[in-house]
Motif scaffolding. Structure first.
Motif, PDB file in Angstrom:
ATOM      1  N   THR A  65     -11.723  -0.654  -2.842  1.00 36.08           N
ATOM      2  CA  THR A  65     -11.437   0.304  -2.554  1.00 36.08           C
ATOM      3  C   THR A  65     -12.101   1.142  -2.866  1.00 36.08           C
ATOM      4  O   THR A  65     -12.103   3.128  -2.943  1.00 36.08           O
ATOM      5  N   ARG A  66     -11.698   1.310  -4.615  1.00 39.57           N
ATOM      6  CA  ARG A  66     -11.197   1.800  -5.761  1.00 39.57           C
ATOM      7  C   ARG A  66     -12.738   2.043  -6.505  1.00 39.57           C
ATOM      8  O   ARG A  66     -13.017   3.490  -7.583  1.00 39.57           O
ATOM      9  N   GLN A  67     -14.125   1.523  -5.809  1.00 34.22           N
ATOM     10  CA  GLN A  67     -15.364   2.328  -6.073  1.00 34.22           C
ATOM     11  C   GLN A  67     -15.375   3.202  -5.578  1.00 34.22           C
ATOM     12  O   GLN A  67     -16.839   4.345  -6.104  1.00 34.22           O
ATOM     13  N   GLY A 103     -22.524  -1.625 -13.361  1.00 35.34           N
ATOM     14  CA  GLY A 103     -23.819  -1.011 -14.024  1.00 35.34           C
ATOM     15  C   GLY A 103     -24.401  -1.418 -14.735  1.00 35.34           C
ATOM     16  O   GLY A 103     -25.454  -1.019 -15.130  1.00 35.34           O
ATOM     17  N   LEU A 104     -24.092  -2.140 -16.171  1.00 41.32           N
ATOM     18  CA  LEU A 104     -24.297  -2.636 -16.428  1.00 41.32           C
ATOM     19  C   LEU A 104     -25.403  -3.834 -16.517  1.00 41.32           C
ATOM     20  O   LEU A 104     -26.475  -3.723 -16.915  1.00 41.32           O
ATOM     21  N   MET A 140     -25.621   2.845 -23.997  1.00 39.86           N
ATOM     22  CA  MET A 140     -26.406   1.357 -24.721  1.00 39.86           C
ATOM     23  C   MET A 140     -26.668   1.837 -23.403  1.00 39.86           C
ATOM     24  O   MET A 140     -28.343   0.871 -22.644  1.00 39.86           O
ATOM     25  N   TRP A 141     -26.582   1.563 -22.239  1.00 45.55           N
ATOM     26  CA  TRP A 141     -27.066   1.134 -20.732  1.00 45.55           C
ATOM     27  C   TRP A 141     -28.461   2.553 -20.868  1.00 45.55           C
ATOM     28  O   TRP A 141     -28.888   1.548 -20.637  1.00 45.55           O
ATOM     29  N   GLU A 158     -19.891   8.190 -13.293  1.00 51.03           N
ATOM     30  CA  GLU A 158     -21.051   8.034 -12.315  1.00 51.03           C
ATOM     31  C   GLU A 158     -21.404   6.853 -12.409  1.00 51.03           C
ATOM     32  O   GLU A 158     -22.761   7.565 -12.942  1.00 51.03           O
ATOM     33  N   MET A 159     -21.479   6.274 -12.519  1.00 53.02           N
ATOM     34  CA  MET A 159     -22.041   4.573 -12.252  1.00 53.02           C
ATOM     35  C   MET A 159     -22.369   4.583 -11.641  1.00 53.02           C
ATOM     36  O   MET A 159     -23.251   3.757 -10.789  1.00 53.02           O
TER      37      MET A 159
END
Length: 241
Positions: free
Chosen positions: A178-180, A144-145, A100-101, A186-187
């Motif tokens: 840190t999880r980013q 990301g959205l 949808m993005w 792959e956003m």
């Protein structure tokens, strides 16, 4: 036809080509891989069939990147529709919001800003419970959205909405911590990408001085997705004009 592990490896290679913006190589590989994955969705039994749809989702997403970034809006729209179709069958709850993005981005071509924001809000609503619970995948997709919504609102010339969406994305990144670094789906939901979008929002709003000020504060890390680097340099150049 290749086995599921072999198809997964081929899909992962295609995704790497997409991230590295190696579109000539990717375009050569896509037709055969898409054909093989389509066959797999018909020939495999569950749970491999759903897994094949997940791989097909990723591959159509790669095809959309090639078409969109090279200016083939009609082909991008077809690829986006196929991404949506595969997402509904993959069994992964985050595939559809990501599709949808991409649909919202297609609506930019017709300056359908309100429709694009509505699509993005629907996508966010689909994962709101997971986002509230702090699931990292949902945080990354939500972020990301919201970044896409920030650009959409800026192109609509709605500064308040644009910066509000930008703050929501920043909150998601903060919660990711840190999880980013995992780069879910792959956003590229990271502090660097939030900062890059801050420059882009300012540019779209016509605020060159703020865009330049923000750009000067950014240090692009090694390994950042190539398309993110390219778009940032383009936005910085626009800000300097």
């Amino acid at each position: 036809m290749r086995s599921l592990p072999e198809l997964r490896a081929a899909t992962e290679h295609a995704c790497r080509l997409r991230i590295e913006t190696r579109y000539a190589e990717l375009a050569d590989a896509l037709p055969a891989l898409l054909s093989e994955l389509q066959a797999a969705t018909h020939l495999y039994a569950e749970p491999d069939r759903s897994a094949a749809f997940g791989l097909l989702w990723s591959t159509y997403r790669a095809a959309d990147s090639v078409a969109y970034d090279l200016g083939y809006a009609d082909l991008s729209l077809i690829a986006t529709s196929r991404t949506h179709w595969a997402a509904e069958r993959s069994g992964d709850p985050h595939h559809l919001p990501v599709a949808m993005w991409r649909r919202a981005r297609n609506l930019w071509a017709s300056t359908s800003w309100n429709d694009a924001l509505a699509v993005l809000d629907t996508a966010c609503a689909n994962i709101e419970d997971e986002y509230t619970a702090g699931q990292p995948e949902a945080l990354a997709v939500w972020g990301g959205l919201q970044l896409c919504a920030a650009i959409t609102a800026a192109r609509k010339n709605d500064a308040d909405e644009a910066w509000s969406r930008h703050r929501l994305a920043s909150e998601a990144v903060t919660r990711l911590g840190t999880r980013q670094r995992t780069n879910y789906y792959e956003m590229c939901t990271s502090q660097t990408n939030v900062d890059i979008h801050g420059v882009a929002v300012a540019v779209e709003l016509g605020d060159g001085p703020q865009a330049v000020s923000r750009a000067k504060m950014i240090q692009l890390p090694k390994g950042l997705q190539a398309n993110r680097v390219g778009y940032h340099h383009l936005d910085y150049a626009r800000a300097l004009l």
